[in-house]
Motif scaffolding. Structure first.
Motif, mmCIF file in Angstrom:
data_model
loop_
_atom_site.group_PDB
_atom_site.id
_atom_site.type_symbol
_atom_site.label_atom_id
_atom_site.label_comp_id
_atom_site.label_asym_id
_atom_site.label_seq_id
_atom_site.Cartn_x
_atom_site.Cartn_y
_atom_site.Cartn_z
ATOM 1 N N LYS A 150 0.792 -1.226 0.000
ATOM 2 C CA LYS A 150 0.000 0.000 0.000
ATOM 3 C C LYS A 150 0.829 1.283 0.000
ATOM 4 C CE LYS A 150 -3.905 -2.386 1.982
ATOM 5 N NZ LYS A 150 -4.795 -2.583 3.117
ATOM 6 N N ASP A 151 2.046 1.249 0.532
ATOM 7 C CA ASP A 151 2.855 2.470 0.558
ATOM 8 C C ASP A 151 3.834 2.572 -0.621
ATOM 9 O OD1 ASP A 151 4.562 0.463 1.364
ATOM 10 O OD2 ASP A 151 5.382 1.562 3.076
ATOM 11 N N ARG A 152 3.835 1.624 -1.514
ATOM 12 C CA ARG A 152 4.753 1.615 -2.657
ATOM 13 C C ARG A 152 4.281 2.623 -3.702
ATOM 14 N NH1 ARG A 152 9.588 -1.318 -4.311
ATOM 15 N NH2 ARG A 152 9.751 -0.842 -6.527
ATOM 16 N N LYS A 153 5.189 3.499 -4.143
ATOM 17 C CA LYS A 153 4.839 4.525 -5.126
ATOM 18 C C LYS A 153 5.618 4.397 -6.431
ATOM 19 C CE LYS A 153 2.081 6.534 -2.231
ATOM 20 N NZ LYS A 153 1.069 5.591 -1.878
ATOM 21 N N GLU A 154 6.815 3.813 -6.388
ATOM 22 C CA GLU A 154 7.643 3.736 -7.593
ATOM 23 C C GLU A 154 7.466 2.384 -8.278
ATOM 24 O OE1 GLU A 154 9.885 2.254 -4.126
ATOM 25 O OE2 GLU A 154 8.959 4.186 -4.477
ATOM 26 N N PRO A 155 7.570 2.378 -9.625
ATOM 27 C CA PRO A 155 7.444 1.113 -10.364
ATOM 28 C C PRO A 155 8.512 0.115 -9.943
ATOM 29 C CG PRO A 155 7.394 2.990 -11.857
ATOM 30 C CD PRO A 155 7.771 3.515 -10.503
ATOM 31 N N TYR A 156 8.183 -1.153 -10.085
ATOM 32 C CA TYR A 156 9.132 -2.219 -9.769
ATOM 33 C C TYR A 156 10.148 -2.346 -10.890
ATOM 34 C CZ TYR A 156 6.114 -3.533 -5.952
ATOM 35 O OH TYR A 156 5.396 -3.515 -4.793
#
Length: 120
Positions: free
Chosen positions: A59-65
């Motif tokens: 839920k806190d991830r903002k940047e692409p993998y």
């Protein structure tokens, strides 16, 4: 005995990914695990196989993998290859075609590759 349970892809936008997998491959949610920091959604192929694709949304991830240069992918078999190819062409998600082998690949919203094979 050892057998496959599921594969996992981490996704940035859970709803967008779920919509893509349903439209492109007719995969539907079969199970969900909600936690404060993440959600796991398991997609199935309508009972054709017991295998599932686990989508993990942090839920806190903002940047692409960063998927690196690995050519890992999931493969799907279809008994209506031509119709599915046309559908994916209209969706604009075909990323690679190999007419000699009679296969092609599509990209999901996070850049994962999915191989499409005809029944042989």
């Amino acid at each position: 005995m050892i057998k496959f349970a599921h594969n996992n892809f981490n996704v940035l936008n859970l709803e967008k990914s779920m919509a893509f997998y349903e439209e492109a491959l007719n995969l539907k949610e079969v199970r969900r695990v909600e936690k404060p920091d993440f959600t796991l959604v398991y997609l199935g192929d309508n009972g054709e196989t017991p295998h599932t694709l686990e989508l993990t949304w942090l839920k806190d991830r903002k940047e692409p993998y960063n998927l690196g240069e690995n050519e890992f992918h999931l493969a799907f078999v279809t008994d209506d290859y031509e119709a599915l190819h046309e559908k994916h062409k209209k969706m604009g998600c075909i990323c690679y075609e190999n007419p000699v082998m009679g296969i092609y690949f599509i990209n999901d919203p996070d850049g994962y590759w999915l191989e499409i094979l005809p029944v042989r």
